[in-house]
Design an enzyme around this catalytic site. Structure first.
Site, short mmCIF file in Angstrom:
data_model
loop_
_atom_site.label_atom_id
_atom_site.label_comp_id
_atom_site.label_asym_id
_atom_site.label_seq_id
_atom_site.Cartn_x
_atom_site.Cartn_y
_atom_site.Cartn_z
CB SER A 1 1.61 -6.73 3.00
OG SER A 1 1.08 -6.16 4.19
CE LYS B 1 -3.28 5.30 1.96
NZ LYS B 1 -2.31 4.44 1.26
N GLY C 1 4.21 -4.05 -2.59
CA GLY C 1 3.84 -3.14 -1.51
C GLY C 1 2.84 -2.08 -1.91
CB THR C 2 1.52 -0.91 -5.18
OG1 THR C 2 2.85 -0.68 -5.64
CG2 THR C 2 0.63 0.22 -5.66
N GLY D 1 -5.45 0.68 2.79
CA GLY D 1 -5.47 -0.78 2.89
C GLY D 1 -5.25 -1.24 4.32
CG HIS E 1 -2.46 7.56 5.21
ND1 HIS E 1 -3.39 6.76 5.82
CD2 HIS E 1 -1.31 6.86 5.19
CE1 HIS E 1 -2.83 5.61 6.15
NE2 HIS E 1 -1.57 5.64 5.78
#
Length: 269
Positions: free
Chosen positions: A111, A150, A86-87, A156, A146
């Site tokens: 993803s 982050k 998930g990274t 992404g 975000h």
């Protein structure tokens, strides 16, 4: 299903809670910085090489940092552990990871965003772009916000979103992510980023004409949706129902798009 958590920060703890709520077991957690113990009582180690409990793990869920993710994934694949990654921000290493997965007959699902809502948003945005394409009066652009911790920009999720819009349109050919000191070209989509406070994530897409604006967006309230999607991806990768034993892992490299397509295969989406 026995799950190893690679990364035990805020996201790791949410993954732990979500997995337990769905009847699974956390066998081990790994994080060089997190203080123990884990909420579930699973042992916590600083490195993959230290964790003896990995031998009893059905699947690993990896949420760490861009600079460590590829190494973690490779180490898990070498040990024959199906992995949900998930990274974000490590995808320059994806070709060599794919080669390793295929060489080992291993299992990987990756993803940039495991949120069910975001992945539905992708499909809604692509359909909207296809519908707007024959109408040049409607220019297309968007933005993403975000939190200020982050480390990658654009997100992404933004890259995939804009990619799907470009695939759906004939009159838009490329994205511009940075600030513009000029008018955008007719074939460009401008999609800047903002990092602010504690915003979990906001992605918006606009179709604007001289007469009106059509806007669609996805706003995350928290990280729970990401955790649920990642655990569902782990269940899919091992053909496992909530609270049940793991089945045989699917061999190969998959994305959450494959999971969604399987969920949606009997609908009109």
């Amino acid at each position: 299903m026995n799950i190893a958590l690679i990364g035990y920060g805020k996201m790791g703890r949410i993954l732990e809670r979500t997995a337990l709520e769905r009847g699974h077991t956390i066998t081990v957690a790994l994080d060089p910085a997190a203080p123990g113990p884990t909420a579930s009582g699973a042992p916590l180690y600083k490195a993959i090489a230290e964790a003896k409990e990995l031998g009893g793990t059905d699947v690993a869920v990896e949420f760490t940092r861009p600079d460590t993710a590829a190494g973690n994934i490779a180490a898990l694949i070498e040990r024959g552990i199906p992995t949900v990654a998930g990274t974000t921000g490590w995808y320059d290493k994806l070709p060599e990871i794919e080669k390793l997965v295929n060489a080992k007959g291993a299992s990987l699902c990756w993803s940039s965003n495991y949120s069910l809502g975001v992945n539905l948003f992708y499909r809604i945005a692509a359909l909207a772009a296809k519908l707007a394409d024959p109408f040049p009066e409607y220019d297309v652009g968007g933005w993403e916000f975000h939190h200020n911790k982050k480390v990658d920009s654009p997100s992404g999720t933004a890259k995939i979103l804009v990619g799907k819009v470009l695939q759906a349109m004939t009159r838009k050919k490329k994205a511009v992510w940075e600030k513009l000191d000029r008018p955008p070209e007719p074939d460009e989509i401008h999609f800047p980023s903002l990092r602010l406070g504690s915003v979990p994530g906001l992605h918006a897409l606009s179709f604007d004409s001289p007469s009106d604006t059509i806007e669609i967006s996805h706003s995350a309230r928290n990280r729970d949706g990401l955790a649920l999607g990642a655990i569902r991806a782990a269940e899919w990768l091992l053909d496992c129902k909530p609270g049940k034993a793991a089945g045989k892992a699917r061999n190969g490299v998959f994305t959450f798009d494959d999971v969604m397509e399987d969920i949606l295969k009997e609908t009109l989406v």
